[in-house]
Design a protein around this motif. Structure first.
Motif, PDB file in Angstrom:
ATOM      1  N   UNK A 235       0.822  -1.210   0.000  1.00 53.00           N
ATOM      2  CA  UNK A 235       0.000   0.000   0.000  1.00 53.00           C
ATOM      3  C   UNK A 235       0.861   1.267   0.000  1.00 53.00           C
ATOM      4  N   UNK A 236       2.084   1.159   0.453  1.00 49.46           N
ATOM      5  CA  UNK A 236       2.989   2.318   0.475  1.00 49.46           C
ATOM      6  C   UNK A 236       3.689   2.529  -0.857  1.00 49.46           C
ATOM      7  N   UNK A 237       3.623   1.527  -1.740  1.00 52.00           N
ATOM      8  CA  UNK A 237       4.333   1.612  -3.013  1.00 52.00           C
ATOM      9  C   UNK A 237       5.764   1.125  -2.937  1.00 52.00           C
ATOM     10  N   UNK A 238       6.209   0.713  -1.751  1.00 52.49           N
ATOM     11  CA  UNK A 238       7.617   0.334  -1.577  1.00 52.49           C
ATOM     12  C   UNK A 238       7.948  -0.953  -2.325  1.00 52.49           C
ATOM     13  N   UNK A 239       7.034  -1.917  -2.320  1.00 48.96           N
ATOM     14  CA  UNK A 239       7.320  -3.182  -3.007  1.00 48.96           C
ATOM     15  C   UNK A 239       7.572  -2.965  -4.490  1.00 48.96           C
TER      16      UNK A 239
END
Length: 270
Positions: free
Chosen positions: A148-152
């Protein structure tokens, strides 16, 4: 041709079908995986094919119910009916092997042959260790929160599926790193032990069946891999039309690591 069909309870399943002849080669992916599993296998198959996304994985809508083997089997049967398929060679990877055998158990007249790719053998204690699969499920759920944070996507975009055609790699990677996909994968993993326990004893397939075992030992498989290979070999030997094949250059992800072998075994049954 890409399309959506509806299950008996109104959910949408996404599929891609190529060709119209029968038998159709229908692919069932492993646990927590979508149609991308077959990207390198499907183009080599010398027949009509159908790949699809299970509920919540890829472009199919989520399932609010428990993602048990029986539930997955119902979805696959709904898919075959909606697509008008009367005869199929079913190809299942990992847990998908149990799903396609369950279809053969319930509706043998639909099945012309089976290819079971490093399939789950439901009688082995390994697959009933609830704590193990709860931890794996927790890992997926944690991944969904991070996603959900976009980190992946920031960390993994461009690193996954490098053997895929670029456009397909981008599409499949985008789906696999989404929160919804990871949440659906977590649900499948968590339901595995209970779903296997509630299955009836499956009749041995009476159609030509190839059992492919991964020959290389994957992470945390040092003791389990030899047991699984021997169980696969014994299962194939007990079948009236069974064949056992060792994928010597692949670990559990055989469809991605030795797609040519999987395709060759499918084509043998056509």
């Amino acid at each position: 041709m890409s399309q959506h069909i509806r299950t008996r309870d109104g959910r949408c399943l996404h599929l891609i079908r190529r060709g119209s002849s029968e038998p159709v080669v229908v692919f069932e992916s492993g646990i927590g995986a979508n149609r991308g599993s077959w990207t390198l296998v499907e183009p080599q198959v010398q027949a009509a094919t159908l790949v699809y996304d299970r509920a919540g994985l890829g472009r199919s809508t989520p399932d609010p119910g428990p993602r048990t083997v029986s539930r997955m089997t119902e979805d696959l049967l709904d898919l075959l009916a909606a697509a008008g398929i009367r005869r199929a060679v079913l190809v299942g990877h990992s847990l998908g092997g149990v799903v396609v055998r369950h279809v053969a158990h319930l509706r043998p007249e639909l099945v012309a042959g089976l290819v079971l790719v490093d399939q789950v053998q439901e009688e082995l204690p390994h697959y009933h260790e609830g704590k193990r699969f709860r931890l794996v499920s927790l890992g997926y759920r944690t991944g969904a929160l991070i996603a959900r944070t976009g980190l992946l996507k920031l960390l993994l975009r461009g690193r996954l599926h490098r053997d895929f055609p670029p456009e397909i790699a981008r599409e499949i990677t985008e789906e696999e790193l989404s929160p919804g996909f990871l949440k659906a994968a977590a649900a499948e993993v968590r339901a595995l032990p209970g779903g296997l326990a509630e299955l009836p004893p499956l009749r041995l397939p009476q159609v030509p069946t190839t059992v492919i075992s991964a020959g290389r030992t994957g992470p945390a498989e040092k003791r389990f891999r030899p047991v699984l290979i021997e169980t696969h070999r014994a299962f194939a030997a007990a079948l009236p039309h069974g064949r056992h094949v060792l994928a010597e250059r692949a670990d559990h992800l055989v469809p991605l690591q030795q797609p040519d072998l999987v395709a060759a075994e499918i084509n043998r049954l056509l």
